[in-house]
Structures are given as structure tokens and as C-alpha cells.
Design an enzyme around this catalytic site. Structure first.
Site, mmCIF file in Angstrom:
data_model
loop_
_atom_site.group_PDB
_atom_site.id
_atom_site.type_symbol
_atom_site.label_atom_id
_atom_site.label_comp_id
_atom_site.label_asym_id
_atom_site.label_seq_id
_atom_site.Cartn_x
_atom_site.Cartn_y
_atom_site.Cartn_z
ATOM 1 N N GLY A 180 23.806 97.323 15.549
ATOM 2 C CA GLY A 180 22.251 97.483 15.427
ATOM 3 C C GLY A 180 22.957 97.317 13.216
ATOM 4 C CB CYS A 181 20.797 96.503 10.499
ATOM 5 S SG CYS A 181 19.431 97.375 11.142
#
Length: 346
Positions: free
Chosen positions: A149-150
Site C-alpha cells: 500500500g502507499c
């Protein structure tokens, strides 16, 4: 090396479009197919006019894209990748899943936090968590990579040297992150409506954001301890970028020199991570449109706390750029291929 046939499933979203833009200039890629749920038969340049005059490939269905490619990128919401990944794996394809379906090894946590059921649990055992700075050798040997995920990318890169070298106490971590609105995806909502977000700045999903179990699972692997962290995400009125400020209590007898040395040593050979000089702090504008992560360190001797500031572009190192980095490793290329972008100067 001959060109690798590559397909992008879910290419009509923000991440899919960013990924397509990168792959078009990659010297070892033949882009053989793009898919979209809502735009089959339309060209990508119709949906994203930036491609007009440069690339007019028409969106196909998922099955056709899978059939034509040897490596697949999946840019889909959580719960939508699993069946397609199973199909790809059964056909001997390599897969980079940019969604959340394979990031967590703990299936109970995944099902609880994402409110979905798992149909092929065995695939989680095959998936490698695709943070190259931590799992480079495993990624090289993998058929299925789960792109992180970012938020976790910015957070884990910021924390790893301190936790791995036992310089801080991982049991009392405070994580404060800010993201641009593209992190919410392309689907329209009041949360990202210009008139409501412009000139605004807010926290959201405090203590309930779905990236929390991903962050905790990897920190537990690094530290060997069961931990929980306080994670507070915020939404910035900008298109791109993540800035994470991380607070950790320094262990006894650890000096500032120990901390700086650990970070500089761990990242000195990393092509996409830069530890800034003492006294300097990063800015999201310095990594915009690039696959870079900049890390700034401050030792607060008054509170005996390490404060780490880590910045990335959420569309690049937080998604599409990191996916291409993983692709390069999976097919035996220099991991920087196609990723030589530098942030705009202004």
C-alpha cells in the site's frame, strides 16, 4: 533481452493510467493489452486525453488481456483481484497485484479489515510482499508479488533501519501520514470533491484505516514482537504525495550517531531511497512524479524520541512505480529500468 509482453488489468483508473504511462517508455516492454470494466471498446486516449497522439490502444476484456500477456499488472479494488490472479497463475503468468488482496498473510485480519471472504487462501503463501528494499531476493524468484500500500511504503521505509537494528521501541509507535487525493482513487465522492477539499485539510479513518494491519504485520516481522501502532491518516488538498511523520522512543544507550549510521548504511546502495543530510527535511514536491523516497531524521534529545519524516509520490513509489520496480526484479532486469524520472524543479 527481447520485449516482455505485458498486460494491465484495470487500466482506466488513476494507478492504471500512471502505470501505462511508465510502461510506454520502458525499453523492455511490449504493452499487449489494457482492460477496463466500464470502457471496453474505447481507447485509453478517450478516457485520458493526455495519451492523444501518443497511444490509442483500445480497452479489452480481462480474459483477452491475460491471454495476450506473459506478465500481468492488476490495478483493482480489494476483493477483485483474487480470482483473476488464480487464472493468471494457472496459466503460468507472472503477476504484480497492486491491490490489497495478497498483502496480508493473516487471512483473518484481511477478512476482518476489508470485509471480504477469501476463496484461494493458498495463493497467499505464494505471494511475496513487494517492498524491494526488504524482500529483493524473494521478489526475483516469485511468480506473484503483492505491491505494498502507499501509506505502508512510506512508513515502512522510514521505520525499517531503526526497528531492524533495535534502536527504538516498536511497542509505542505513533504514525501520522498525509496523502494527496489521488490515493482515494478515481471514483467520485464528496470527500475528494474540489469545492470541499480545496483549502481544506482533515484527518480521517482514525484507528480504523485498512492499511493498519499491513503496517503492523510487517513491523512484527521486522521486530519479532507483537505490536500495535497508532496510525492517523490525513487528506491534503494536493493531487499527489504522501508525507509520513513517525515517532518512536529511542532505546537506552542509543546515540544519534548510531541512528544516522544505521540509516545511511542500510540505504547507501538503494537506488530509490535517499537519507537526507542532518538538519534537512523532505518535501513531497521533491519526489513528485518520481519513484524516489526521501527520509529526514531528527533526534529529539529532550524527549528521547526519534522523529522520522518520509515522503513518496503515492502514484509512483506508492503504486505504479514500485510495481514496475518489482516487474524489473521478477524478469531479471536492473530494477531502475523505466524509472529514471526526476521530480519537476517547480
Amino acid at each position: 533481452m527481447s520485449l516482455v509482453k505485458v498486460g494491465v488489468i484495470g487500466a482506466s483508473g488513476f494507478v492504471g493510467a500512471e502505470l501505462t504511462r511508465i510502461l510506454l517508455t520502458h525499453p523492455n516492454v511490449q504493452l499487449t493489452g489494457l482492460s477496463s470494466l466500464h470502457h471496453i471498446g474505447q481507447s485509453i486516449s478517450t478516457v485520458f486525453p493526455a495519451f492523444v497522439g501518443s497511444f490509442d490502444q483500445v480497452f479489452l476484456n480481462n480474459e483477452t488481456v491475460i491471454e495476450k500477456a506473459d506478465v500481468l499488472f492488476l490495478c483493482l479494488p480489494h476483493g477483485k483481484s483474487e480470482a483473476l490472479v488464480k487464472q493468471c497463475i494457472d496459466q503460468g503468468k507472472k503477476v504484480i497485484d497492486i491491490g490489497a488482496d495478497f498483502r496480508l498473510k493473516n487471512l483473518d485480519a484481511y477478512q476482518e479489515w476489508y470485509d471480504v471472504s477469501v476463496e484461494y487462501p493458498e495463493l497467499r503463501n505464494e505471494a511475496v510482499y513487494g517492498l524491494p528494499e526488504l524482500n529483493r531476493e524473494q521478489i526475483k524468484e516469485s511468480q506473484l508479488v503483492a505491491n505494498p500500500g502507499c501509506y505502508p511504503t512510506s512508513i515502512l521505509l522510514g521505520l525499517y533501519p531503526a526497528i531492524a537494528n533495535q534502536l527504538v521501541d516498536p511497542s509505542n509507535l505513533i504514525i501520522d501520514s498525509k496523502s494527496g487525493v489521488t490515493g482515494a482513487g478515481k471514483t467520485l465522492s464528496e470527500v475528494t470533491h474540489f469545492a470541499l477539499k480545496n483549502e481544506g485539510f482533515n484527518a480521517y479513518k482514525i484507528a480504523s484505516h485498512r492499511h493498519t494491519p499491513e503496517i503492523e504485520e510487517i513491523i512484527q516481522l521486522i521486530s519479532g514482537e507483537q505490536i500495535q501502532c497508532s496510525f492517523v491518516p490525513h487528506l491534503l488538498p494536493v493531487n499527489r504525495g504522501i508525507l509520513s511523520t513517525l515517532y518512536a522512543d529511542i532505546n537506552p544507550d542509543v546515540t544519534p550517531e548510531d541512528i544516522y549510521t544505521a540509516y545511511e548504511t542500510f540505504y547507501e546502495q538503494e537506488p530509490f531511497v535517499t537519507v537526507l543530510e542532518k538538519g534537512k527535511l523532505p518535501d513531497i514536491s521533491h519526489v513528485s512524479h518520481s519513484n524516489q523516497c526521501h527520509i529526514g531524521l531528527t533526534v529529539d534529545t529532550r524527549t528521547n524520541r526519534l522523529i522520522i519524516v518520509s515522503v513518496i509520490d503515492n502514484m509512483q513509489k506508492g503504486a505504479a512505480g514500485q510495481a514496475v520496480q518489482n516487474f524489473n526484479l521478477m524478469i531479471g532486469l536492473d530494477e531502475t529500468k523505466g524509472l529514471a524520472m526526476v521530480a519537476p524543479s517547480f
